[in-house]
Design a protein around this motif. Structure first.
Motif, PDB file in Angstrom:
ATOM      1  N   PHE A  34       0.807  -1.210   0.000  1.00 55.46           N
ATOM      2  CA  PHE A  34       0.000   0.000   0.000  1.00 55.46           C
ATOM      3  C   PHE A  34       0.844   1.265   0.000  1.00 55.46           C
ATOM      4  CE2 PHE A  34      -3.421  -2.860   1.406  1.00 55.46           C
ATOM      5  CZ  PHE A  34      -4.406  -2.448   0.533  1.00 55.46           C
ATOM      6  N   ASN A  35       2.033   1.194   0.542  1.00 58.30           N
ATOM      7  CA  ASN A  35       2.871   2.390   0.569  1.00 58.30           C
ATOM      8  C   ASN A  35       3.735   2.522  -0.665  1.00 58.30           C
ATOM      9  OD1 ASN A  35       2.917   3.958   3.385  1.00 58.30           O
ATOM     10  ND2 ASN A  35       2.455   1.808   3.760  1.00 58.30           N
ATOM     11  N   ILE A 100     -14.382   4.626   3.918  1.00 61.19           N
ATOM     12  CA  ILE A 100     -13.904   4.149   5.218  1.00 61.19           C
ATOM     13  C   ILE A 100     -12.423   3.756   5.143  1.00 61.19           C
ATOM     14  CG2 ILE A 100     -16.182   3.322   5.917  1.00 61.19           C
ATOM     15  CD1 ILE A 100     -15.291   0.511   5.154  1.00 61.19           C
ATOM     16  N   PHE A 101     -11.916   3.646   3.926  1.00 60.06           N
ATOM     17  CA  PHE A 101     -10.515   3.303   3.735  1.00 60.06           C
ATOM     18  C   PHE A 101      -9.716   4.600   3.694  1.00 60.06           C
ATOM     19  CE2 PHE A 101      -7.066   1.526   0.891  1.00 60.06           C
ATOM     20  CZ  PHE A 101      -6.478   0.792   1.900  1.00 60.06           C
ATOM     21  N   GLU A 102      -9.045   4.944   4.758  1.00 57.88           N
ATOM     22  CA  GLU A 102      -8.393   6.237   4.934  1.00 57.88           C
ATOM     23  C   GLU A 102      -7.333   6.540   3.875  1.00 57.88           C
ATOM     24  OE1 GLU A 102      -7.699   9.929   6.235  1.00 57.88           O
ATOM     25  OE2 GLU A 102      -9.343   8.596   6.808  1.00 57.88           O
ATOM     26  N   PRO A 103      -6.468   5.588   3.463  1.00 56.90           N
ATOM     27  CA  PRO A 103      -5.464   5.920   2.437  1.00 56.90           C
ATOM     28  C   PRO A 103      -6.082   6.447   1.146  1.00 56.90           C
ATOM     29  CG  PRO A 103      -4.890   3.865   3.502  1.00 56.90           C
ATOM     30  CD  PRO A 103      -6.248   4.234   3.999  1.00 56.90           C
ATOM     31  N   THR A 107      -5.113  10.205  -0.327  1.00 58.87           N
ATOM     32  CA  THR A 107      -4.486  10.394  -1.644  1.00 58.87           C
ATOM     33  C   THR A 107      -5.298  11.347  -2.518  1.00 58.87           C
ATOM     34  OG1 THR A 107      -3.593   8.144  -1.521  1.00 58.87           O
ATOM     35  CG2 THR A 107      -3.655   9.187  -3.689  1.00 58.87           C
ATOM     36  N   LEU A 108      -6.628  11.153  -2.583  1.00 66.00           N
ATOM     37  CA  LEU A 108      -7.465  12.017  -3.407  1.00 66.00           C
ATOM     38  C   LEU A 108      -7.441  13.452  -2.885  1.00 66.00           C
ATOM     39  CD1 LEU A 108      -9.477  12.333  -5.715  1.00 66.00           C
ATOM     40  CD2 LEU A 108     -11.303  11.650  -4.122  1.00 66.00           C
ATOM     41  N   GLU A 109      -7.491  13.604  -1.578  1.00 66.81           N
ATOM     42  CA  GLU A 109      -7.460  14.941  -0.976  1.00 66.81           C
ATOM     43  C   GLU A 109      -6.180  15.676  -1.335  1.00 66.81           C
ATOM     44  OE1 GLU A 109      -8.712  18.148   1.351  1.00 66.81           O
ATOM     45  OE2 GLU A 109      -9.852  16.317   0.972  1.00 66.81           O
ATOM     46  N   ALA A 110      -5.067  14.969  -1.291  1.00 66.45           N
ATOM     47  CA  ALA A 110      -3.783  15.612  -1.576  1.00 66.45           C
ATOM     48  C   ALA A 110      -3.702  16.079  -3.035  1.00 66.45           C
ATOM     49  CB  ALA A 110      -2.644  14.644  -1.259  1.00 66.45           C
ATOM     50  N   LYS A 111      -4.163  15.268  -3.968  1.00 68.80           N
ATOM     51  CA  LYS A 111      -4.053  15.618  -5.381  1.00 68.80           C
ATOM     52  C   LYS A 111      -5.021  16.736  -5.767  1.00 68.80           C
ATOM     53  CE  LYS A 111      -0.885  12.607  -5.785  1.00 68.80           C
ATOM     54  NZ  LYS A 111       0.525  13.083  -5.862  1.00 68.80           N
ATOM     55  N   TYR A 122     -15.960  16.135  -2.297  1.00 76.41           N
ATOM     56  CA  TYR A 122     -15.975  14.879  -3.046  1.00 76.41           C
ATOM     57  C   TYR A 122     -16.706  13.805  -2.248  1.00 76.41           C
ATOM     58  CZ  TYR A 122     -12.115  13.496   0.013  1.00 76.41           C
ATOM     59  OH  TYR A 122     -11.344  13.211   1.109  1.00 76.41           O
ATOM     60  N   SER A 123     -17.201  12.800  -2.975  1.00 78.78           N
ATOM     61  CA  SER A 123     -17.868  11.638  -2.372  1.00 78.78           C
ATOM     62  C   SER A 123     -17.409  10.386  -3.109  1.00 78.78           C
ATOM     63  CB  SER A 123     -19.387  11.769  -2.455  1.00 78.78           C
ATOM     64  OG  SER A 123     -20.013  10.574  -2.023  1.00 78.78           O
ATOM     65  N   THR A 124     -16.896   9.431  -2.335  1.00 81.36           N
ATOM     66  CA  THR A 124     -16.459   8.166  -2.935  1.00 81.36           C
ATOM     67  C   THR A 124     -17.462   7.040  -2.696  1.00 81.36           C
ATOM     68  OG1 THR A 124     -15.224   7.610  -0.931  1.00 81.36           O
ATOM     69  CG2 THR A 124     -14.029   8.800  -2.645  1.00 81.36           C
TER      70      THR A 124
END
Length: 436
Positions: A34-35, A100-103, A107-111, A122-124
């Motif tokens: 994941f990293n 609910i999956f924080e990563p 990632t989306l928030e950062a980009k 946004y809504s996933t």
């Protein structure tokens, strides 16, 4: 601290040794995936979508007519695979509707924050196959619906499934292997425990790993040596007893034809020697050759009471009728008879009490008397073969000193024990503790 929380059983400790490395290995693999892989791939996809949204916004704001804006929407749908629409007179929500999956959210928030200057939301989770992104503009907000696989690496769950499946498979194999190995050790322990209680296990066969088989074969060899030694000891004492009984019988016949006080004393000496031979033979035999069987303790004590009454001694007994234990009947009778007889040698009142202790299956038998008792510091000495204590209990008492030694051997042969203490009657209390 580690000793307190660590498993105590071999199965638990071995399971910990196997499961802990698997858990650590899977954790490291997941972290690296994941990293290194998932976040990098997802980051690239999210950055591409964020750039497309930024481009579409620029084209939309540069358009002056509805026709031009309609062309921008068509190009976004056809060339970028993003559906867009403008919602007038509305404001975006304050709180994002993230996964609910924080990563994924991180990632989306950062980009989006890197490429967009306007406020966004946004809504996933609102759409099954899409991610909804809203960007605040003058007079309303723009809605963007890119496909989910354009924003995230959607095959991450497949990797997780494979990871969990592999872990469960390895765990199942490890548990099955450990169970088989521990089962062979438990069978060896059960055979040793049964032999210690005098219950032979001729059906036991070594199984499992090489080391366990080796221990099992060593146990069988030890069992055979012990049984051979016990048989040889019994045969030797039986032979000695038989050889000595012949001259003793001749002496008794000769003394029967003699008169006088000397002849009477000699007859008493011969009878005492014959009793000693019986004690020696009983101590050597110890009744360990008989098979165990269910024994009704109430009936057994009642039988002992009848035998004692015919010998001129009556004792009180309180034994529940529901107590049944697996024992050698002759040996157990011998042990209780010895304790009762030992009590009557030194006291006028004797009683036998029995009870079943809790749920552990132990049978407790107390034999009490009102005699002078034995000092506590002499308890261990009383169990030694041929021991004659120099206190009031042995004044003018004949015997070999084997009574309590025989009782202790019989108790140990049944997997139990005997303890001495102070009787409620004021004398000695002998307590037999036997497994049910």
């Amino acid at each position: 601290m580690l000793r307190k929380i660590a498993p105590k059983s071999l199965y638990g400790r071995t399971l910990l040794i196997v499961v802990l490395p698997i858990f650590l290995m899977q954790t490291v693999i997941t972290y690296v995936f994941f990293n290194r892989h998932w976040e990098e791939v997802t980051g690239s996809l999210s950055e591409s979508v964020a750039g497309d949204i930024d481009l579409i916004l620029d084209l939309w704001m540069e358009s002056e007519t509805d026709e031009e804006r309609s062309k921008v929407a068509d190009r976004a749908r056809e060339q970028l695979d993003i559906t867009i629409r403008f919602q007038p007179d509305w404001a975006i929500p304050v709180q994002d509707d993230g996964s609910i999956f924080e990563p994924l959210n991180r990632t989306l928030e950062a980009k989006l924050s890197e490429r967009l200057e306007q406020p966004y939301w946004y809504s996933t989770t609102a759409w099954r196959g899409y991610v909804e992104i809203r960007v605040q503009m003058d007079g309303g907000y723009m809605v963007f619906l890119p496909r989910r696989d354009r924003v995230f690496a959607t095959n991450g769950h497949i990797f997780i499934l494979w990871l969990v499946g592999a872990t469960l498979l390895l765990g199942y194999v490890a548990l099955t292997f450990l169970r088989n190995q521990v089962r062979s050790i438990l069978r060896l322990a059960e055979a040793a425990e049964d032999f210690g209680r005098g219950r032979d296990r001729p059906d036991y066969k070594p199984s499992g790993a090489t080391e366990v088989r080796q221990a099992g074969r060593a146990f069988i060899a030890m069992r055979q040596r012990i049984k051979r030694y016990m048989t040889q000891r019994t045969d030797m004492l039986a032979g000695v007893s038989h050889d000595l009984r012949t001259p003793l019988t001749r002496m008794k016949l000769a003394l029967a034809m003699m008169d006088g006080g000397d002849a009477k004393d000699l007859r008493n000496d011969v009878d005492e020697m014959e009793g000693m031979l019986d004690d020696y033979l009983s101590f050597a035999r110890n009744q360990t050759t008989d098979d165990t069987e269910p024994v009704d303790l109430h009936d057994l004590v009642r039988e002992i009471a009848g035998d004692s009454k015919r010998s001129g001694h009556t004792f009180f007994y309180d034994v529940p009728e529901a107590i049944i234990l697996n024992a050698r009947r002759k040996g157990l009778k011998r042990a209780i008879t010895n304790l009762v007889g030992n009590g009557f040698k030194h006291a006028s009142d004797v009683q036998v009490l029995a009870e079943k202790e809790g749920d552990n299956g132990l049978i407790i038998i107390h034999v009490d008397d009102n005699g002078p008792g034995i000092p506590e510091e002499m308890y261990d000495e009383a169990f030694k073969p041929f021991s004659r204590l120099d206190d009031a209990r042995n004044q003018n008492i004949t015997g070999t000193g084997l009574g309590l030694a025989v009782v202790r051997d019989i108790a140990r042969a049944h997997g139990g024990e005997i303890r001495l203490g102070v009787s409620p009657l004021g004398g000695l209390r002998a307590t037999l503790r036997l497994p049910g």
